[in-house]
Design a protein around this motif. Sequence first.
Motif, PDB file in Angstrom:
ATOM      1  N   LYS A 478      -2.506 -70.407 -28.407  1.00 48.95           N
ATOM      2  CA  LYS A 478      -1.816 -71.649 -28.059  1.00 48.95           C
ATOM      3  C   LYS A 478      -1.683 -71.695 -26.548  1.00 48.95           C
ATOM      4  O   LYS A 478      -1.088 -70.801 -25.938  1.00 48.95           O
ATOM      5  CB  LYS A 478      -0.441 -71.699 -28.717  1.00 48.95           C
ATOM      6  N   ILE A 479      -2.232 -72.747 -25.925  1.00 46.50           N
ATOM      7  CA  ILE A 479      -2.302 -72.826 -24.465  1.00 46.50           C
ATOM      8  C   ILE A 479      -1.517 -74.044 -23.996  1.00 46.50           C
ATOM      9  O   ILE A 479      -1.728 -75.156 -24.482  1.00 46.50           O
ATOM     10  CB  ILE A 479      -3.767 -72.928 -23.992  1.00 46.50           C
ATOM     11  N   THR A 480      -0.611 -73.815 -23.065  1.00 47.80           N
ATOM     12  CA  THR A 480       0.159 -74.916 -22.473  1.00 47.80           C
ATOM     13  C   THR A 480       0.067 -74.816 -20.956  1.00 47.80           C
ATOM     14  O   THR A 480      -0.013 -73.720 -20.388  1.00 47.80           O
ATOM     15  CB  THR A 480       1.632 -74.860 -22.902  1.00 47.80           C
ATOM     16  N   THR A 481       0.102 -75.976 -20.300  1.00 47.32           N
ATOM     17  CA  THR A 481       0.025 -76.036 -18.848  1.00 47.32           C
ATOM     18  C   THR A 481       1.354 -76.545 -18.298  1.00 47.32           C
ATOM     19  O   THR A 481       1.830 -77.611 -18.699  1.00 47.32           O
ATOM     20  CB  THR A 481      -1.112 -76.968 -18.393  1.00 47.32           C
ATOM     21  N   THR A 482       1.953 -75.780 -17.382  1.00 47.19           N
ATOM     22  CA  THR A 482       3.244 -76.166 -16.807  1.00 47.19           C
ATOM     23  C   THR A 482       3.109 -76.750 -15.403  1.00 47.19           C
ATOM     24  O   THR A 482       4.029 -77.405 -14.919  1.00 47.19           O
ATOM     25  CB  THR A 482       4.187 -74.944 -16.754  1.00 47.19           C
ATOM     26  N   ARG A 483       1.967 -76.508 -14.761  1.00 47.77           N
ATOM     27  CA  ARG A 483       1.746 -77.087 -13.429  1.00 47.77           C
ATOM     28  C   ARG A 483       0.253 -77.302 -13.220  1.00 47.77           C
ATOM     29  O   ARG A 483      -0.561 -76.459 -13.588  1.00 47.77           O
ATOM     30  CB  ARG A 483       2.277 -76.157 -12.327  1.00 47.77           C
ATOM     31  N   ASP A 484      -0.085 -78.448 -12.657  1.00 50.64           N
ATOM     32  CA  ASP A 484      -1.487 -78.755 -12.342  1.00 50.64           C
ATOM     33  C   ASP A 484      -1.486 -79.716 -11.155  1.00 50.64           C
ATOM     34  O   ASP A 484      -1.398 -80.928 -11.321  1.00 50.64           O
ATOM     35  CB  ASP A 484      -2.192 -79.365 -13.558  1.00 50.64           C
ATOM     36  N   ASP A 485      -1.579 -79.156  -9.939  1.00 47.47           N
ATOM     37  CA  ASP A 485      -1.482 -79.942  -8.716  1.00 47.47           C
ATOM     38  C   ASP A 485      -2.699 -79.694  -7.827  1.00 47.47           C
ATOM     39  O   ASP A 485      -3.267 -78.593  -7.820  1.00 47.47           O
ATOM     40  CB  ASP A 485      -0.215 -79.582  -7.912  1.00 47.47           C
ATOM     41  N   VAL A 486      -3.058 -80.714  -7.062  1.00 50.89           N
ATOM     42  CA  VAL A 486      -4.091 -80.582  -6.029  1.00 50.89           C
ATOM     43  C   VAL A 486      -3.389 -80.536  -4.689  1.00 50.89           C
ATOM     44  O   VAL A 486      -2.682 -81.469  -4.319  1.00 50.89           O
ATOM     45  CB  VAL A 486      -5.098 -81.748  -6.085  1.00 50.89           C
ATOM     46  N   VAL A 487      -3.592 -79.438  -3.946  1.00 51.27           N
ATOM     47  CA  VAL A 487      -2.907 -79.247  -2.675  1.00 51.27           C
ATOM     48  C   VAL A 487      -3.880 -79.520  -1.533  1.00 51.27           C
ATOM     49  O   VAL A 487      -5.031 -79.919  -1.742  1.00 51.27           O
ATOM     50  CB  VAL A 487      -2.340 -77.812  -2.580  1.00 51.27           C
ATOM     51  N   SER A 488      -3.436 -79.292  -0.316  1.00 45.19           N
ATOM     52  CA  SER A 488      -4.274 -79.543   0.863  1.00 45.19           C
ATOM     53  C   SER A 488      -5.528 -78.664   0.804  1.00 45.19           C
ATOM     54  O   SER A 488      -5.487 -77.520   0.362  1.00 45.19           O
ATOM     55  CB  SER A 488      -3.492 -79.234   2.138  1.00 45.19           C
ATOM     56  N   GLY A 489      -6.627 -79.235   1.265  1.00 47.92           N
ATOM     57  CA  GLY A 489      -7.897 -78.521   1.221  1.00 47.92           C
ATOM     58  C   GLY A 489      -8.658 -78.731  -0.068  1.00 47.92           C
ATOM     59  O   GLY A 489      -9.728 -78.145  -0.247  1.00 47.92           O
ATOM     60  N   GLY A 490      -8.129 -79.533  -0.985  1.00 53.10           N
ATOM     61  CA  GLY A 490      -8.812 -79.807  -2.236  1.00 53.10           C
ATOM     62  C   GLY A 490      -8.663 -78.723  -3.281  1.00 53.10           C
ATOM     63  O   GLY A 490      -9.328 -78.773  -4.323  1.00 53.10           O
ATOM     64  N   LEU A 491      -7.794 -77.737  -3.050  1.00 56.29           N
ATOM     65  CA  LEU A 491      -7.591 -76.665  -4.032  1.00 56.29           C
ATOM     66  C   LEU A 491      -6.685 -77.145  -5.157  1.00 56.29           C
ATOM     67  O   LEU A 491      -5.747 -77.916  -4.943  1.00 56.29           O
ATOM     68  CB  LEU A 491      -6.986 -75.433  -3.356  1.00 56.29           C
ATOM     69  N   ARG A 492      -6.974 -76.678  -6.339  1.00 57.13           N
ATOM     70  CA  ARG A 492      -6.222 -77.064  -7.536  1.00 57.13           C
ATOM     71  C   ARG A 492      -5.399 -75.872  -8.009  1.00 57.13           C
ATOM     72  O   ARG A 492      -5.949 -74.823  -8.358  1.00 57.13           O
ATOM     73  CB  ARG A 492      -7.179 -77.510  -8.639  1.00 57.13           C
TER      74      ARG A 492
END
Length: 566
Positions: A478-492
């Motif tokens: 069972k997989i859940t995601t608590t954070r998914d953001d794109v920050v400076s430089g295009g990194l995820r």
Amino acid sequence: MEMSFAYRKKSAVVQGAFGVQIALSPNLRRDRVSYSGRLRDPLRFREAIGALHDIVINDLRYKPKDHSAYEEWKAGERARESAIRSSAYQQTKKELTSQQSDPMPPNLEGQFFQQRNLYWKARQQYSNYLLRHDRELWRLLMPCDPVITVANDSLFFECFSADESSYGCLTVMRDGFDHEQDVAVGTTNVDYTWSLYEHFQTLRSYRETRFEVDPSGFEVQTTDTTGHREEKIDLPNSWLRGFMQLQSAMSLPLRRVPVSREGLYAVLAFLKRHRAARSPRAIRFELEPGRPARIVLEPWEKRIELHGQPYQGARAESIRVWGRDRLRVLARLLPLTDHADVYLTGSGLPSFWAIHMGEMRMVLGLSGWTTNDWTGASALQQLAPPGEITEDSLKSIAQGFVIDPARSFIQLQSSTGMQPAQLAAGLNRLALLGQVIQDLPANLYRWRQVMPVPLTSAQVGQDDSETTAAAALLKAAKITTTRDDVVSGGLRVVVGNIKESWGSPRTIELILDADSRIVRGKCNCSHHFRNGLRKGPCRHLQTLRNHLLKSGPADSLEGWFRMFGR
């Protein structure tokens, strides 16, 4: 895997009174294969074989400089110079003491060091020149001699690049020759050297050119090694595995995208003039049924409209592929190109570029990775059909090629009576073992043994254990995601939890770049604690990444078959 080669003589381009003869020396350790015919268009063949040569030597892997020999040399030089200097000092001092009336030349020491620096600079330049032009390095660049197949309707040459990322296949239809004789169909390796490539450049349209896979070598007893050149080459496991994985990818149902010569030129010209300073560095195909495809070059978002045949696919989609720097080998084929086709498996997966040049065709396969590491294995796991293919199924498919070594999918389905998904899975397995190749431009499957003996699954190699475990974990956990953001430089930046059937949820953190590659990760499992990312991400990092990209393997054989658009 160790392979043996025996050649009666070296391949050569021989100039005679009436023209030129290309005499390729076949491997005497394989079954007899021979061919002789006159080329109708030697100029086109020269450029095509030159492009194939560029694929073989292509190596875009990062190569850190090895300074160990240099440091050892420097230490020896320091010791030698110290001894010479000490001896010279004592001797000179003694001489000067006895000749007090002779004055010391001004700036003697400075002149000495200046002249010595000039000497060592010239010596190093000469050493670098030899490194670039030493033809014995050719064997290091090409792990295995190219393979040539003489078929009933064509001749085709196959090679795999030194960096395990590019596959090349040059096909010459038999109607591109005349005055054929001594034809023995089959597959063999041919002796290929750098000097032979240079001789190919001397081919001209105004001189008659005969092409020959020399049959005379087989007239000599192969047990008598007198006059033969024997070689034993230990093929790297990663090289062999990458070669066979690309072969299996070719056997899958693929999306065909027509590309005009003008469109191919626009892509190559833009990439030659521009160099990306940041990710992503992909080629994006925007496909819409009934309309010509569009190519978008990232990160510039440069759009190239392919004015030509409309895309014949069933649905609209966007597919991103990598490896565009390796397309430069096609530049020399542009003046000869009639049109091109690109065959796509999916985003991040291998792509195949087929160049049509009259009676000749060049297929360039790009793996999607520059080195055959865990990233390539993880992506290619999607291509493998779920479940094992029985030996009876493989024998039934092989029997279908007895009638004709080149057959279409419909013909094989008719002769074997198999369901389409089962037949496609069997052909994929035979391609992985080096028995079958798909001729993409002709839409045919050809029976061709790329190695002297049939390969086994153990020789091809199994998937990395963490990658295999990640595929199972993606289905069961069972997989859940608590954070998914794109920050400076295009990194995820992604944080998630993976709950397995036992134990408490495991918190995973990872950072993806714009090409969806893992550049940093955090996990409390033993694999990540011991190795970090040095031996590839652990199963938990790979599972979270695959969950985000929806790139898990198919659940059933039918689902696998539908996944590729059939």
